[in-house]
Write an enzyme that holds these catalytic residues in place. Structure first.
Site, PDB file in Angstrom:
ATOM      1  N   ARG A 129     -10.101   7.116   4.033  1.00  0.00           N
ATOM      2  CA  ARG A 129      -9.293   6.035   3.447  1.00  0.00           C
ATOM      3  C   ARG A 129      -8.987   6.316   1.980  1.00  0.00           C
ATOM      4  O   ARG A 129      -7.920   5.972   1.471  1.00  0.00           O
ATOM      5  CB  ARG A 129     -10.012   4.691   3.616  1.00  0.00           C
ATOM      6  CG  ARG A 129      -9.794   4.126   5.021  1.00  0.00           C
ATOM      7  CD  ARG A 129     -10.853   3.152   5.419  1.00  0.00           C
ATOM      8  NE  ARG A 129     -10.881   1.951   4.619  1.00  0.00           N
ATOM      9  CZ  ARG A 129     -11.945   1.164   4.501  1.00  0.00           C
ATOM     10  NH1 ARG A 129     -13.057   1.464   5.103  1.00  0.00           N
ATOM     11  NH2 ARG A 129     -11.873   0.077   3.778  1.00  0.00           N
ATOM     12  N   ARG A 167     -21.254  -2.437   2.278  1.00  0.00           N
ATOM     13  CA  ARG A 167     -20.540  -3.717   2.371  1.00  0.00           C
ATOM     14  C   ARG A 167     -20.851  -4.428   3.692  1.00  0.00           C
ATOM     15  O   ARG A 167     -20.801  -3.836   4.761  1.00  0.00           O
ATOM     16  CB  ARG A 167     -19.030  -3.449   2.271  1.00  0.00           C
ATOM     17  CG  ARG A 167     -18.185  -4.700   2.427  1.00  0.00           C
ATOM     18  CD  ARG A 167     -16.802  -4.520   1.914  1.00  0.00           C
ATOM     19  NE  ARG A 167     -16.037  -3.485   2.589  1.00  0.00           N
ATOM     20  CZ  ARG A 167     -14.814  -3.129   2.209  1.00  0.00           C
ATOM     21  NH1 ARG A 167     -14.251  -3.703   1.167  1.00  0.00           N
ATOM     22  NH2 ARG A 167     -14.168  -2.188   2.863  1.00  0.00           N
ATOM     23  N   ARG A 217       0.820  -1.207   0.000  1.00  0.00           N
ATOM     24  CA  ARG A 217       0.000   0.000   0.000  1.00  0.00           C
ATOM     25  C   ARG A 217       0.857   1.262   0.000  1.00  0.00           C
ATOM     26  O   ARG A 217       0.311   2.370  -0.007  1.00  0.00           O
ATOM     27  CB  ARG A 217      -0.896   0.012   1.237  1.00  0.00           C
ATOM     28  CG  ARG A 217      -2.322  -0.482   0.984  1.00  0.00           C
ATOM     29  CD  ARG A 217      -3.051  -0.455   2.296  1.00  0.00           C
ATOM     30  NE  ARG A 217      -4.467  -0.375   2.201  1.00  0.00           N
ATOM     31  CZ  ARG A 217      -5.304  -1.411   2.334  1.00  0.00           C
ATOM     32  NH1 ARG A 217      -4.846  -2.615   2.482  1.00  0.00           N
ATOM     33  NH2 ARG A 217      -6.602  -1.221   2.307  1.00  0.00           N
ATOM     34  N   ARG A 239     -17.878  -3.679   8.816  1.00  0.00           N
ATOM     35  CA  ARG A 239     -16.588  -3.345   9.432  1.00  0.00           C
ATOM     36  C   ARG A 239     -16.664  -1.977  10.094  1.00  0.00           C
ATOM     37  O   ARG A 239     -17.285  -1.064   9.548  1.00  0.00           O
ATOM     38  CB  ARG A 239     -15.493  -3.349   8.355  1.00  0.00           C
ATOM     39  CG  ARG A 239     -15.021  -4.747   8.034  1.00  0.00           C
ATOM     40  CD  ARG A 239     -14.121  -4.798   6.838  1.00  0.00           C
ATOM     41  NE  ARG A 239     -13.209  -3.682   6.697  1.00  0.00           N
ATOM     42  CZ  ARG A 239     -12.300  -3.598   5.724  1.00  0.00           C
ATOM     43  NH1 ARG A 239     -12.196  -4.561   4.841  1.00  0.00           N
ATOM     44  NH2 ARG A 239     -11.498  -2.571   5.636  1.00  0.00           N
TER      45      ARG A 239
HETATM   46  P1  AMP Z   1      -8.393  -3.812   4.001  1.00  0.00           P
HETATM   47  O1  AMP Z   1      -9.067  -4.979   4.641  1.00  0.00           O
HETATM   48  O2  AMP Z   1      -7.396  -4.218   2.959  1.00  0.00           O
HETATM   49  O3  AMP Z   1      -9.380  -2.782   3.498  1.00  0.00           O
HETATM   50  O4  AMP Z   1      -7.543  -3.085   5.139  1.00  0.00           O
HETATM   51  C1  AMP Z   1      -8.179  -2.524   6.280  1.00  0.00           C
HETATM   52  C2  AMP Z   1      -7.222  -1.587   6.981  1.00  0.00           C
HETATM   53  O5  AMP Z   1      -6.072  -2.314   7.448  1.00  0.00           O
HETATM   54  C3  AMP Z   1      -6.653  -0.461   6.133  1.00  0.00           C
HETATM   55  O6  AMP Z   1      -7.540   0.649   6.042  1.00  0.00           O
HETATM   56  C4  AMP Z   1      -5.383  -0.132   6.913  1.00  0.00           C
HETATM   57  O7  AMP Z   1      -5.687   0.592   8.091  1.00  0.00           O
HETATM   58  C5  AMP Z   1      -4.902  -1.512   7.351  1.00  0.00           C
HETATM   59  N1  AMP Z   1      -4.000  -2.124   6.345  1.00  0.00           N
HETATM   60  C6  AMP Z   1      -4.279  -3.197   5.549  1.00  0.00           C
HETATM   61  N2  AMP Z   1      -3.238  -3.489   4.752  1.00  0.00           N
HETATM   62  C7  AMP Z   1      -2.276  -2.569   5.040  1.00  0.00           C
HETATM   63  C8  AMP Z   1      -0.982  -2.316   4.524  1.00  0.00           C
HETATM   64  N3  AMP Z   1      -0.459  -3.069   3.526  1.00  0.00           N
HETATM   65  N4  AMP Z   1      -0.274  -1.293   5.057  1.00  0.00           N
HETATM   66  C9  AMP Z   1      -0.775  -0.535   6.048  1.00  0.00           C
HETATM   67  N5  AMP Z   1      -2.016  -0.699   6.566  1.00  0.00           N
HETATM   68  C10 AMP Z   1      -2.765  -1.709   6.070  1.00  0.00           C
END
Ligand code: AMP
Length: 209
Positions: free
Chosen positions: A167, A125, A86, A156
């Site tokens: 985000r 979602r 990310r 979530r």
């Molecule tokens: P996601 O389930 O991929 O939408 O991730 C949910 C949250 O987890 C994100 O909004 C970030 O706060 C954190 N997160 C997930 N993957 C990463 C990553 N590669 N680097 C930093 N934070 C992450």
């Protein structure tokens, strides 16, 4: 085959990763799921992570990178990376980790979604606590059970309009530069994410070299 699946929040990375995992027998690494599991464990680290995720911010690169290396080492299967990298620092670290393990990223797939769709999609979602199915619900119709297995559906905590917009800002600032990082390597493709999940998956399959 080692695939990086990119896309803004709500683009459908989770849904498409599961389809890729099933179709090609890949190991699915979702960093969001890894972090949520740490939170669910109730550890001190989990509490720190929850405070960051709930605000819609990214956890520090060092933390996520150190979590990833052991997970990558734990499998000999091809991998689909969902939600990682990310940041450009994470992308560089991933390349270095893969080189050390004599592996490489085969393809980077960007699921492209018009931004006006993002907040609506995120807020509608729901995920099933039992089978993990991700679905988008009509908010005007109460729906509390998973249509697939009857399990309880939940939203979530970071899927609110305010956090979704934040985000998206974080995505612009930290994650879009990763697109540039990969675009120069000849492994980058884009698919239209504003279609049914089945059609998106068909396009992803067509894009795989
Ligand atoms: P996601 O389930 O991929 O939408 O991730 C949910 C949250 O987890 C994100 O909004 C970030 O706060 C954190 N997160 C997930 N993957 C990463 C990553 N590669 N680097 C930093 N934070 C992450």
């Amino acid at each position: 085959m080692n695939i990086v699946l990119m896309g803004c929040p709500g683009a459908g990375k989770g849904t498409q990763s599961v389809k890729l995992q099933q179709e090609f027998n890949l190991h699915h690494i979702s960093t969001g799921d890894v972090l949520r599991a740490e939170i669910a464990s109730g550890s001190v680290l989990g509490k720190q992570i929850a405070a960051i995720i709930d605000k819609g911010n990214l956890v520090p690169d060092e933390m996520i990178i150190s979590m990833l290396e052991n997970i990558i080492k734990s499998t000999t299967k091809g991998i689909v990376f969902d939600g990682f990298p990310r940041t450009v620092k994470q992308a560089e670290a991933l390349d270095a980790m893969m080189r050390r393990l004599d592996r490489s990223i085969t393809q980077v797939v960007m699921i492209d979604l018009p931004e006006k769709e993002v907040v609506t999609r995120i807020c509608s979602r729901r995920q099933c606590k039992q089978c993990g199915e991700i679905l988008h619900v009509d908010l005007s119709v109460p729906l509390s059970k998973c249509p697939a297995c009857g399990g309880e559906l939940y939203a979530r905590p970071d899927d609110t309009p305010e956090r979704a917009r934040h985000r998206l800002d974080v995505y612009h600032q930290d994650t879009l530069p990763v697109k540039k990082y990969y675009q120069t390597g000849g492994k980058y493709v884009e698919v239209n994410g504003n279609q049914t999940p089945e059609k998106v998956f068909e396009d992803i399959q067509k894009s795989l070299k």
